[in-house]
Design an enzyme around this catalytic site. Structure first.
Site, PDB file in Angstrom:
ATOM      1  N   ASP A  59       0.797  -1.115   0.024  1.00  0.00           N
ATOM      2  CA  ASP A  59       0.151   0.018   0.140  1.00  0.00           C
ATOM      3  C   ASP A  59       0.776   1.131  -0.230  1.00  0.00           C
ATOM      4  OD1 ASP A  59      -1.679   2.006   0.624  1.00  0.00           O
ATOM      5  OD2 ASP A  59      -2.895   0.970   2.117  1.00  0.00           O
ATOM      6  N   SER A 137      -1.172  15.616 -12.113  1.00  0.00           N
ATOM      7  CA  SER A 137      -2.508  15.802 -12.825  1.00  0.00           C
ATOM      8  C   SER A 137      -2.527  17.199 -13.483  1.00  0.00           C
ATOM      9  CB  SER A 137      -3.443  15.340 -12.031  1.00  0.00           C
ATOM     10  OG  SER A 137      -4.929  15.660 -12.905  1.00  0.00           O
ATOM     11  N   TYR A 149      -9.989  15.665  -5.180  1.00  0.00           N
ATOM     12  CA  TYR A 149      -8.882  15.028  -5.766  1.00  0.00           C
ATOM     13  C   TYR A 149      -8.030  16.116  -6.398  1.00  0.00           C
ATOM     14  CZ  TYR A 149      -6.474  12.984  -9.892  1.00  0.00           C
ATOM     15  OH  TYR A 149      -5.646  12.395 -10.727  1.00  0.00           O
ATOM     16  N   LYS A 153      -3.898  16.820  -5.967  1.00  0.00           N
ATOM     17  CA  LYS A 153      -3.066  16.877  -6.799  1.00  0.00           C
ATOM     18  C   LYS A 153      -2.272  18.438  -6.780  1.00  0.00           C
ATOM     19  CE  LYS A 153      -3.124  12.921  -8.673  1.00  0.00           C
ATOM     20  NZ  LYS A 153      -1.737  11.865  -8.548  1.00  0.00           N
TER      21      LYS A 153
END
Length: 230
Positions: A59, A137, A149, A153
């Site tokens: 992980d 991203s 999200y 980033k």
């Protein structure tokens, strides 16, 4: 480029898997990680090159697992020339209308994960004059409403620069690769835009960063599909 050892997190599918295949085809030694043992085994069986490919269940947001992955890669191949922090995912909801229970794993994987990899890998990369690649991203360059999200980033964008400031005096390059809309399972049924790129151009961008000669620190690559306005 001479043969190198490259560690890629989250490489059982999508950009990570395509990058691993590309590097293997170029003759490099590659270690890949994934959380799902069955998916990792399927990738290893499909990719071939068992003498140059190492698969490790881990992980990316777990420190002991990340430390172990780096140690085992170095023990198996003898050195570490590059580490690619690729593991990450998107919950697909928003801060205004989402499920907070799903946010912590995303934030930890997307933000803590690259920091843990950097901490574990940098001493080895310093020994080889290597490179750390962070997969960011376009969402880390352009905001959208209530998008956690995107916030993760943006954190990766900042992390890449402060890691560069730290690593450049130690002879280690740091590259941030920002994909635009890519046709992978990352979208999780949300509907892939018709102009989305396949993962291969992002894999080529990572390969290009790893190809840079000594003394060249290539810092940021942003790869959008033609037709993506944001």
């Amino acid at each position: 480029m001479s043969s190198k050892t490259v560690l890629i997190t989250g490489a059982t599918s999508g950009i990570g898997a395509h990058t691993a295949r590309l590097l293997l085809d170029r003759g490099h030694r590659v270690a890949v990680t994934g959380r799902d043992e069955s998916k990792l085994k399927a990738f290893l069986d499909e990719a071939g090159h068992p003498d140059r490919l190492l698969g490790l269940v881990a992980d990316a947001a777990d420190w002991p697992a990340t430390e172990s992955v780096v140690t085992r890669t170095v023990e198996h191949f003898g050195a570490l020339d590059a580490a690619v922090a690729n593991a990450g995912f998107m919950t697909g909801d928003s801060i205004g209308a989402g499920d907070p229970a799903s946010w912590a794993p995303m934030v930890l994987t997307n933000v803590l994960g690259p920091a843990l990899l950097a901490h574990a890998a940098l001493p080895h990369l310093e020994a080889t004059g290597g490179r750390l690649v962070l997969v960011g991203s376009v969402a880390g360059l352009k905001n959208s409403p209530g998008n956690l999200y995107s916030a993760t980033k943006w954190a990766v964008t900042g992390l890449a620069e402060n890691l560069r400031l730290h690593a450049t005096t130690r002879g280690v390059g740091v590259t941030l690769v920002n994909p635009g809309m890519i046709d992978t399972a990352f979208w999780q049924g949300a509907g892939v835009p018709p102009f989305a790129l396949p993962p291969q151009p992002i894999a080529e961008a990572i390969r290009f960063a790893l190809d840079q000669p000594a003394g060249v620190d290539l810092n940021t690559l942003t790869v959008r599909p033609m037709g993506q306005p944001v």
